[in-house]
Design a protein around this motif. Sequence first.
Motif, PDB file in Angstrom:
ATOM      1  N   GLY A  48       9.854   4.260  11.929  1.00 21.49           N
ATOM      2  CA  GLY A  48       9.873   5.624  11.375  1.00 21.49           C
ATOM      3  C   GLY A  48       8.614   6.426  11.659  1.00 21.49           C
ATOM      4  N   LEU A  49       7.454   5.762  11.640  1.00 26.78           N
ATOM      5  CA  LEU A  49       6.189   6.507  11.683  1.00 26.78           C
ATOM      6  C   LEU A  49       5.285   6.130  12.853  1.00 26.78           C
ATOM      7  CD1 LEU A  49       5.273   6.508   7.853  1.00 26.78           C
ATOM      8  CD2 LEU A  49       6.360   8.339   9.171  1.00 26.78           C
ATOM      9  N   GLY A  50       5.757   5.236  13.734  1.00 22.22           N
ATOM     10  CA  GLY A  50       4.966   4.881  14.908  1.00 22.22           C
ATOM     11  C   GLY A  50       4.606   6.135  15.687  1.00 22.22           C
ATOM     12  N   GLY A  51       3.345   6.255  16.104  1.00 20.91           N
ATOM     13  CA  GLY A  51       2.903   7.445  16.827  1.00 20.91           C
ATOM     14  C   GLY A  51       2.395   8.551  15.918  1.00 20.91           C
ATOM     15  N   LYS A  52       2.636   8.405  14.599  1.00 22.71           N
ATOM     16  CA  LYS A  52       2.213   9.453  13.656  1.00 22.71           C
ATOM     17  C   LYS A  52       1.106   9.008  12.726  1.00 22.71           C
ATOM     18  CE  LYS A  52       6.515  12.005  13.537  1.00 22.71           C
ATOM     19  NZ  LYS A  52       7.779  12.231  12.839  1.00 22.71           N
ATOM     20  N   ILE A  53       0.840   7.708  12.656  1.00 19.44           N
ATOM     21  CA  ILE A  53      -0.186   7.201  11.745  1.00 19.44           C
ATOM     22  C   ILE A  53      -1.131   6.288  12.532  1.00 19.44           C
ATOM     23  CG2 ILE A  53       1.373   7.380   9.785  1.00 19.44           C
ATOM     24  CD1 ILE A  53       1.740   4.363   9.839  1.00 19.44           C
ATOM     25  N   ALA A  54      -2.349   6.085  11.985  1.00 21.41           N
ATOM     26  CA  ALA A  54      -3.353   5.334  12.735  1.00 21.41           C
ATOM     27  C   ALA A  54      -2.999   3.857  12.825  1.00 21.41           C
ATOM     28  CB  ALA A  54      -4.728   5.508  12.080  1.00 21.41           C
ATOM     29  N   ALA A  55      -2.494   3.288  11.711  1.00 23.67           N
ATOM     30  CA  ALA A  55      -2.306   1.839  11.707  1.00 23.67           C
ATOM     31  C   ALA A  55      -1.333   1.383  10.641  1.00 23.67           C
ATOM     32  CB  ALA A  55      -3.658   1.149  11.479  1.00 23.67           C
ATOM     33  N   VAL A  56      -0.817   0.168  10.848  1.00 28.28           N
ATOM     34  CA  VAL A  56      -0.058  -0.504   9.797  1.00 28.28           C
ATOM     35  C   VAL A  56      -0.647  -1.898   9.641  1.00 28.28           C
ATOM     36  CG1 VAL A  56       1.761  -1.166  11.455  1.00 28.28           C
ATOM     37  CG2 VAL A  56       2.231  -1.294   9.005  1.00 28.28           C
ATOM     38  N   LEU A  57      -0.884  -2.283   8.391  1.00 38.47           N
ATOM     39  CA  LEU A  57      -1.312  -3.650   8.083  1.00 38.47           C
ATOM     40  C   LEU A  57      -0.039  -4.473   7.925  1.00 38.47           C
ATOM     41  CD1 LEU A  57      -4.098  -3.289   5.367  1.00 38.47           C
ATOM     42  CD2 LEU A  57      -4.270  -4.715   7.414  1.00 38.47           C
ATOM     43  N   ASP A  58       0.112  -5.488   8.758  1.00 41.81           N
ATOM     44  CA  ASP A  58       1.337  -6.284   8.700  1.00 41.81           C
ATOM     45  C   ASP A  58       1.167  -7.445   7.728  1.00 41.81           C
ATOM     46  OD1 ASP A  58       3.661  -7.661   9.039  1.00 41.81           O
ATOM     47  OD2 ASP A  58       3.529  -7.794  11.231  1.00 41.81           O
ATOM     48  N   GLY A  59       1.798  -7.321   6.569  1.00 37.64           N
ATOM     49  CA  GLY A  59       1.710  -8.383   5.563  1.00 37.64           C
ATOM     50  C   GLY A  59       3.044  -9.070   5.343  1.00 37.64           C
ATOM     51  N   GLY A  60       3.941  -8.949   6.320  1.00 37.93           N
ATOM     52  CA  GLY A  60       5.249  -9.586   6.168  1.00 37.93           C
ATOM     53  C   GLY A  60       6.173  -8.759   5.282  1.00 37.93           C
ATOM     54  N   PRO A  61       7.372  -9.292   4.994  1.00 40.38           N
ATOM     55  CA  PRO A  61       8.339  -8.540   4.200  1.00 40.38           C
ATOM     56  C   PRO A  61       7.924  -8.392   2.733  1.00 40.38           C
ATOM     57  CG  PRO A  61       9.254 -10.668   4.911  1.00 40.38           C
ATOM     58  CD  PRO A  61       7.874 -10.595   5.456  1.00 40.38           C
ATOM     59  N   CYS A  62       8.334  -7.272   2.103  1.00 38.72           N
ATOM     60  CA  CYS A  62       8.020  -7.029   0.686  1.00 38.72           C
ATOM     61  C   CYS A  62       8.979  -7.809  -0.193  1.00 38.72           C
ATOM     62  CB  CYS A  62       8.154  -5.546   0.360  1.00 38.72           C
ATOM     63  SG  CYS A  62       7.104  -4.502   1.359  1.00 38.72           S
ATOM     64  N   ALA A  63       8.474  -8.302  -1.332  1.00 41.86           N
ATOM     65  CA  ALA A  63       9.278  -9.164  -2.198  1.00 41.86           C
ATOM     66  C   ALA A  63      10.280  -8.382  -3.056  1.00 41.86           C
ATOM     67  CB  ALA A  63       8.364  -9.989  -3.100  1.00 41.86           C
ATOM     68  N   VAL A  64       9.844  -7.280  -3.666  1.00 42.70           N
ATOM     69  CA  VAL A  64      10.714  -6.574  -4.627  1.00 42.70           C
ATOM     70  C   VAL A  64      11.731  -5.702  -3.899  1.00 42.70           C
ATOM     71  CG1 VAL A  64      10.785  -4.972  -6.595  1.00 42.70           C
ATOM     72  CG2 VAL A  64       8.928  -6.654  -6.418  1.00 42.70           C
ATOM     73  N   GLY A  65      11.267  -4.923  -2.935  1.00 46.06           N
ATOM     74  CA  GLY A  65      12.190  -4.143  -2.114  1.00 46.06           C
ATOM     75  C   GLY A  65      12.683  -2.843  -2.732  1.00 46.06           C
ATOM     76  N   VAL A  66      12.384  -2.581  -4.005  1.00 47.18           N
ATOM     77  CA  VAL A  66      12.670  -1.256  -4.579  1.00 47.18           C
ATOM     78  C   VAL A  66      11.353  -0.668  -5.080  1.00 47.18           C
ATOM     79  CG1 VAL A  66      15.048  -1.739  -5.252  1.00 47.18           C
ATOM     80  CG2 VAL A  66      13.188  -2.169  -6.880  1.00 47.18           C
ATOM     81  N   GLU A  67      11.330   0.652  -5.284  1.00 49.14           N
ATOM     82  CA  GLU A  67      10.107   1.336  -5.698  1.00 49.14           C
ATOM     83  C   GLU A  67       9.700   0.944  -7.120  1.00 49.14           C
ATOM     84  OE1 GLU A  67      12.486   2.706  -3.895  1.00 49.14           O
ATOM     85  OE2 GLU A  67      11.532   3.874  -2.289  1.00 49.14           O
ATOM     86  N   SER A  68       8.507   1.357  -7.498  1.00 54.07           N
ATOM     87  CA  SER A  68       8.019   1.079  -8.856  1.00 54.07           C
ATOM     88  C   SER A  68       8.759   1.938  -9.876  1.00 54.07           C
ATOM     89  CB  SER A  68       6.519   1.377  -8.938  1.00 54.07           C
ATOM     90  OG  SER A  68       6.265   2.750  -8.673  1.00 54.07           O
ATOM     91  N   THR A  69       8.803   1.453 -11.100  1.00 60.80           N
ATOM     92  CA  THR A  69       9.306   2.256 -12.214  1.00 60.80           C
ATOM     93  C   THR A  69       8.211   3.251 -12.587  1.00 60.80           C
ATOM     94  OG1 THR A  69      10.569   0.375 -13.034  1.00 60.80           O
ATOM     95  CG2 THR A  69      10.113   2.151 -14.610  1.00 60.80           C
ATOM     96  N   ILE A  70       8.578   4.530 -12.721  1.00 59.40           N
ATOM     97  CA  ILE A  70       7.580   5.537 -13.105  1.00 59.40           C
ATOM     98  C   ILE A  70       7.782   5.898 -14.575  1.00 59.40           C
ATOM     99  CG2 ILE A  70       6.607   7.813 -12.662  1.00 59.40           C
ATOM    100  CD1 ILE A  70       7.645   7.667  -9.825  1.00 59.40           C
ATOM    101  N   LEU A  71       6.747   5.683 -15.377  1.00 56.82           N
ATOM    102  CA  LEU A  71       6.799   5.968 -16.816  1.00 56.82           C
ATOM    103  C   LEU A  71       5.770   7.039 -17.144  1.00 56.82           C
ATOM    104  CD1 LEU A  71       7.936   5.022 -19.643  1.00 56.82           C
ATOM    105  CD2 LEU A  71       5.847   3.637 -19.814  1.00 56.82           C
TER     106      LEU A  71
END
Length: 319
Positions: A160-183
């Motif tokens: 999605g963002l290759g070529g538009k941002i300086a870098a990505v830190l590759d830490g493998g797949p995310c565990a939760v996979g949905v966004e945070s709850t906002i309270l």
Amino acid sequence: MIQTATLAPDDIGLAAAAATLRAGGLVAFPTETVYGLGGDAGDDMAVARIFDAKGRPRFNPLIVHVAGVAQAEQIAVFTPAARDLARRFWPGPLTLVLPLRAAAGLSHLVTADLPSVALRVPAHPVALALLRAFGGPIAAPSANPSGRISPTTAAHVLEGLGGKIAAVLDGGPCAVGVESTILSLLDAPQILRQGGLAQEQIEAALGAAVLAGHDTSARPVAPGQLASHYAPNAGVRLNATLAEQGEVMIGFGPVQGDLTLSPSGDVVQAAANLFSSLRAADVLASQRGASRIAVAPIPNIGLGRAINDRLSRAAAPRS
Ligand code: AMP
Ligand code: MG
């Protein structure tokens, strides 16, 4: 287009990522929810670049990531209930919306100029290591183009963002996979977005029910969506090329004014300067007894759309 570097989450990669953030660049990084698109939350240009890279049509406020409760308390005002939730659920997928401290040093753009701030401590070792290496708060919405699915791998981010941002830190797949709850804790506790932490867990911790987004009794969920929310005290006239009598002029590019959003006509710089310019023009107007702020035309391309969205609200009839 820029070359997007893929960084390993080791000391070398983290140092490079922190240096990029310090220079105002953007680094995507893994959190336990999804990959975030990180920029220095104290740097207007870095935050403007986040909106630009994502192609967001609006300046909605971004979640600010911090390394721990102590750093969060320097940015926002915590009640005992807020402190208790933070102790229980941070690091973790809970974002708290709290009153912003005046001296917090955040970019006006990161909070969309609201008097509140959304804060979270992510529970991912790479995110926490980056926050410590950088040393300051990091603004980070999901690392995907606006309207697309949130990324849970570094490969998704590059798609999605290759070529538009300086870098990505590759830490493998995310565990939760949905966004945070906002309270929001600005008034009665209210969930603004359901996410990785269940409402029931929040209610059990608070010992009380919370309002949820679908409650019609609740206040407008995003204050920024009110038509005239961002209005300065003075009236606003758009697409002006010359100041009239009794107007303070905000210029752009070749259109000169008392101040300018960007002398070179750069929409990213104009976005970075938007809120501080509206404030400065408002102060100037009251000093001069001027009743109106005139704003030069901004091209409706890239971040120009979000600028025009915000300006048209500032110019909307007052309720
Ligand atoms: P995200 O796009 O994941 O960064 O989520 C941002 C959302 O968090 C916004 O659309 C708001 O609903 C909420 N939010 C962020 N910052 C604030 C703030 N300063 N005041 C109120 N709500 C906020
Ligand atoms: Mg998102």
